[in-house]
Design a protein around this motif. Structure first.
Motif, PDB file in Angstrom:
ATOM      1  N   LEU A  85      12.804  23.979   9.620  1.00  0.00           N
ATOM      2  CA  LEU A  85      11.514  23.785   8.953  1.00  0.00           C
ATOM      3  C   LEU A  85      10.924  22.418   9.279  1.00  0.00           C
ATOM      4  N   TYR A  86      11.775  21.416   9.367  1.00  0.00           N
ATOM      5  CA  TYR A  86      11.330  20.052   9.693  1.00  0.00           C
ATOM      6  C   TYR A  86      12.525  19.323  10.285  1.00  0.00           C
ATOM      7  N   GLY A  87      12.431  19.083  11.619  1.00  0.00           N
ATOM      8  CA  GLY A  87      13.543  18.475  12.325  1.00  0.00           C
ATOM      9  C   GLY A  87      13.139  17.221  13.080  1.00  0.00           C
ATOM     10  N   GLU A  88      13.945  16.863  14.057  1.00  0.00           N
ATOM     11  CA  GLU A  88      13.741  15.612  14.798  1.00  0.00           C
ATOM     12  C   GLU A  88      12.377  15.561  15.488  1.00  0.00           C
ATOM     13  N   ALA A  89      11.997  16.646  16.154  1.00  0.00           N
ATOM     14  CA  ALA A  89      10.711  16.643  16.865  1.00  0.00           C
ATOM     15  C   ALA A  89       9.548  16.541  15.888  1.00  0.00           C
ATOM     16  N   ASP A  90       9.670  17.184  14.742  1.00  0.00           N
ATOM     17  CA  ASP A  90       8.612  17.095  13.728  1.00  0.00           C
ATOM     18  C   ASP A  90       8.513  15.672  13.188  1.00  0.00           C
ATOM     19  N   HIS A  91       9.668  15.047  12.963  1.00  0.00           N
ATOM     20  CA  HIS A  91       9.662  13.683  12.432  1.00  0.00           C
ATOM     21  C   HIS A  91       9.034  12.710  13.417  1.00  0.00           C
ATOM     22  N   ALA A  92       9.267  12.930  14.710  1.00  0.00           N
ATOM     23  CA  ALA A  92       8.663  12.054  15.705  1.00  0.00           C
ATOM     24  C   ALA A  92       7.140  12.153  15.681  1.00  0.00           C
ATOM     25  N   GLU A  93       6.631  13.356  15.398  1.00  0.00           N
ATOM     26  CA  GLU A  93       5.183  13.570  15.347  1.00  0.00           C
ATOM     27  C   GLU A  93       4.594  13.266  13.978  1.00  0.00           C
ATOM     28  N   LEU A  94       5.317  13.670  12.939  1.00  0.00           N
ATOM     29  CA  LEU A  94       4.836  13.539  11.559  1.00  0.00           C
ATOM     30  C   LEU A  94       5.921  12.876  10.714  1.00  0.00           C
ATOM     31  N   PRO A  95       6.118  11.568  10.854  1.00  0.00           N
ATOM     32  CA  PRO A  95       7.170  10.894  10.084  1.00  0.00           C
ATOM     33  C   PRO A  95       6.887  10.916   8.588  1.00  0.00           C
ATOM     34  N   LEU A  96       7.940  10.805   7.794  1.00  0.00           N
ATOM     35  CA  LEU A  96       7.808  10.792   6.338  1.00  0.00           C
ATOM     36  C   LEU A  96       7.223   9.446   5.920  1.00  0.00           C
ATOM     37  N   PRO A  97       6.041   9.415   5.328  1.00  0.00           N
ATOM     38  CA  PRO A  97       5.369   8.142   5.055  1.00  0.00           C
ATOM     39  C   PRO A  97       6.174   7.192   4.185  1.00  0.00           C
ATOM     40  N   ASP A  98       6.916   7.741   3.215  1.00  0.00           N
ATOM     41  CA  ASP A  98       7.708   6.878   2.324  1.00  0.00           C
ATOM     42  C   ASP A  98       9.198   6.987   2.611  1.00  0.00           C
ATOM     43  N   SER A  99       9.533   7.575   3.756  1.00  0.00           N
ATOM     44  CA  SER A  99      10.910   7.790   4.203  1.00  0.00           C
ATOM     45  C   SER A  99      11.630   8.909   3.453  1.00  0.00           C
ATOM     46  N   LEU A 100      10.905   9.614   2.554  1.00  0.00           N
ATOM     47  CA  LEU A 100      11.543  10.644   1.747  1.00  0.00           C
ATOM     48  C   LEU A 100      10.717  11.924   1.624  1.00  0.00           C
ATOM     49  N   HIS A 101       9.381  11.797   1.500  1.00  0.00           N
ATOM     50  CA  HIS A 101       8.521  12.944   1.221  1.00  0.00           C
ATOM     51  C   HIS A 101       7.539  13.199   2.363  1.00  0.00           C
ATOM     52  N   PRO A 102       7.225  14.460   2.660  1.00  0.00           N
ATOM     53  CA  PRO A 102       6.247  14.774   3.705  1.00  0.00           C
ATOM     54  C   PRO A 102       4.822  14.569   3.217  1.00  0.00           C
ATOM     55  N   ASP A 103       3.905  14.341   4.149  1.00  0.00           N
ATOM     56  CA  ASP A 103       2.490  14.231   3.803  1.00  0.00           C
ATOM     57  C   ASP A 103       1.854  15.617   3.812  1.00  0.00           C
ATOM     58  N   ALA A 104       0.533  15.663   3.607  1.00  0.00           N
ATOM     59  CA  ALA A 104      -0.162  16.946   3.466  1.00  0.00           C
ATOM     60  C   ALA A 104      -0.037  17.798   4.727  1.00  0.00           C
ATOM     61  N   ALA A 105      -0.191  17.178   5.894  1.00  0.00           N
ATOM     62  CA  ALA A 105      -0.104  17.943   7.142  1.00  0.00           C
ATOM     63  C   ALA A 105       1.295  18.517   7.338  1.00  0.00           C
ATOM     64  N   THR A 106       2.298  17.763   6.943  1.00  0.00           N
ATOM     65  CA  THR A 106       3.669  18.229   7.096  1.00  0.00           C
ATOM     66  C   THR A 106       3.984  19.342   6.109  1.00  0.00           C
ATOM     67  N   GLY A 109       0.793  -1.222   0.000  1.00  0.00           N
ATOM     68  CA  GLY A 109       0.000   0.000   0.000  1.00  0.00           C
ATOM     69  C   GLY A 109       0.818   1.261   0.000  1.00  0.00           C
ATOM     70  N   GLN A 110       2.125   1.180   0.280  1.00  0.00           N
ATOM     71  CA  GLN A 110       2.964   2.370   0.379  1.00  0.00           C
ATOM     72  C   GLN A 110       4.372   2.051  -0.106  1.00  0.00           C
ATOM     73  N   VAL A 111       4.793   2.698  -1.186  1.00  0.00           N
ATOM     74  CA  VAL A 111       6.167   2.570  -1.642  1.00  0.00           C
ATOM     75  C   VAL A 111       7.070   3.307  -0.657  1.00  0.00           C
ATOM     76  N   ARG A 112       8.208   2.707  -0.342  1.00  0.00           N
ATOM     77  CA  ARG A 112       9.164   3.335   0.550  1.00  0.00           C
ATOM     78  C   ARG A 112      10.525   3.375  -0.131  1.00  0.00           C
ATOM     79  N   PHE A 113      11.366   4.307   0.345  1.00  0.00           N
ATOM     80  CA  PHE A 113      12.689   4.479  -0.230  1.00  0.00           C
ATOM     81  C   PHE A 113      13.763   4.137   0.786  1.00  0.00           C
ATOM     82  N   VAL A 114      14.921   3.732   0.277  1.00  0.00           N
ATOM     83  CA  VAL A 114      16.061   3.390   1.135  1.00  0.00           C
ATOM     84  C   VAL A 114      17.318   4.037   0.566  1.00  0.00           C
TER      85      VAL A 114
END
Length: 393
Positions: free
Chosen positions: A349-370, A300-305
């Motif tokens: 703009l987007y740091g560690e605390a933001d990632h803890a709350e709003l992680p990157l869904p595909d490990s690379l790109h932010p979602d709409a809220a982010t 359901g979700q492509v992810r990047f490495v």
């Protein structure tokens, strides 16, 4: 349905478009481009050619008393082999800056992309008609924001009252260049990309040269920025350099200098903001190249490495941590003779605390809220009392 007696057809011309640097006439309509023809002639890869034709930040703008608007378009639908279908691109209509309607084109041309094979196969499709009705009947400014991630040919604009060009209103023009995050990857609407959010809060006219996979310090992009009228300029550099594994540290610094030198040829005194990368854990200390995680295909979700070796940073391989330090150094040195050059750490703009709350869904790109959070942060740090200073704090 419309009839020729109660609708006015207005040709889509450059004076009705904002955010595009060129308008190509095709056999079916007009195609907005975000790079001029001279730059497009030098594009070396299909990814950037596709990205610059996707009209992120491009909008039709006109003044009218019309209550009903129709727009005929040919949208290009991207189909990725082994990946769930993409949502249709969204067209947003604003009246005097307020959202008043959305529409999608469910059919159009199709571009089938096989990321494993590196192939793209186009197939033509039909024209779609988008309709927006029930608008206020007084004189008003109408904007139709085109999908940020869906190439769109504009075929016909019809309204039930005459249309005229809208004066600029004296707002400053903000010219921004960046990667897929600036382009709007994983945002759900064209006004929801972080640059569009920031532009609305800053009260400026946006020209968005964010290109998915294409923020690579290309000289032709720098020349396009040099030649584009703008009052405020920003460049967000780093993530694509790393995930493309494009260059080593020895080449990166001079390439940044060269890019900034070219921009400064056309804008010698405009506020110029260099933005370093947002947090991206897979590439903070691991070089590229970046690749699709094969285990995510078919799910359901492509992810990047990240596939590079952290030990190679000693030999000049680039990571986001290395790039942030280098950009801070370059801007500090250049600012000694360029007082209108500024630096913004992307972690603000987007740091560690933001990632803890709003992680990157595909490990690379932010979602709409982010995207909204990043746009709000940028507006606060750049526009409200910041180096762009278009609003009072």
């Amino acid at each position: 349905m419309h009839t020729e007696h109660d609708w006015t057809t207005t040709p889509v011309t450059a004076d009705l478009l904002r955010g595009a640097l060129d308008l190509e006439h095709t056999g079916r309509g007009v195609l907005p481009h975000r790079l001029p023809a001279a730059a497009r002639a030098q594009i070396p890869d299909g990814q950037l050619a596709m990205a610059e034709s996707q009209p992120s930040g491009v909008r039709l703008v006109f003044r009218t008393r019309a209550t009903d608007v129709e727009l005929d378009v040919v949208a290009t639908k991207r189909v990725y082999a082994g990946v769930p279908p993409r949502p249709d691109g969204v067209y947003e209509l604003l009246v005097d800056g307020r959202p008043m309607g959305r529409a999608v084109a469910t059919e159009g041309d199709t571009l089938t992309i096989d990321m494993a094979a590196g192939t793209m196969e186009p197939r033509p499709g039909p024209v779609a008609t988008l309709r927006f009705d029930g608008l206020p009947g007084d004189e008003k400014d109408v904007e139709i924001w085109l999908p940020h991630d869906e190439t769109t040919q504009l075929v016909a604009l019809r309204t039930n009252a005459p249309v005229g060009a809208t004066p600029s209103g004296g707002r400053k023009v903000w010219l921004h260049h960046g990667s897929s995050i600036s382009h709007g990857s994983n945002a759900t609407t064209p006004t929801g990309t972080w640059p569009a959010v920031a532009a609305a809060l800053g009260g400026v006219e946006l020209v968005n040269l964010g290109f998915g996979g294409g923020a690579l310090l290309d000289p032709f992009t720098a020349r396009a920025m040099r030649d584009t009228p703008a009052d405020l300029i920003s460049v967000k550099i780093g993530i694509n350099i790393v995930n493309a594994d494009l260059m080593r540290l020895r080449a990166f610094g001079p390439a940044v200098h060269g890019f900034l030198d070219t921009v400064r040829e056309g804008h010698p005194t405009a506020p110029l903001l260099v933005v370093s990368p947002l947090l991206c854990p897979i590439h903070e200390t691991t070089p590229g190249p970046c690749a699709v995680d094969p285990a995510s295909l078919g799910g359901g979700q492509v992810r990047f490495v990240a596939t590079g070796d952290p030990a190679e940073t000693a030999a000049g391989k680039l990571t986001l941590t290395v790039i942030r330090d280098e950009l801070a150094r370059i801007v500090k040195e250049r600012a000694a003779t360029d007082p209108n050059l500024h630096h913004l750490n992307g972690l603000d703009l987007y740091g560690e605390a933001d990632h803890a709350e709003l992680p990157l869904p595909d490990s690379l790109h932010p979602d709409a809220a982010t995207h909204r959070r990043i746009g709000e942060r940028f507006a606060e740090l750049a526009f409200t009392g910041g180096p762009f200073g278009t609003k009072e704090s």
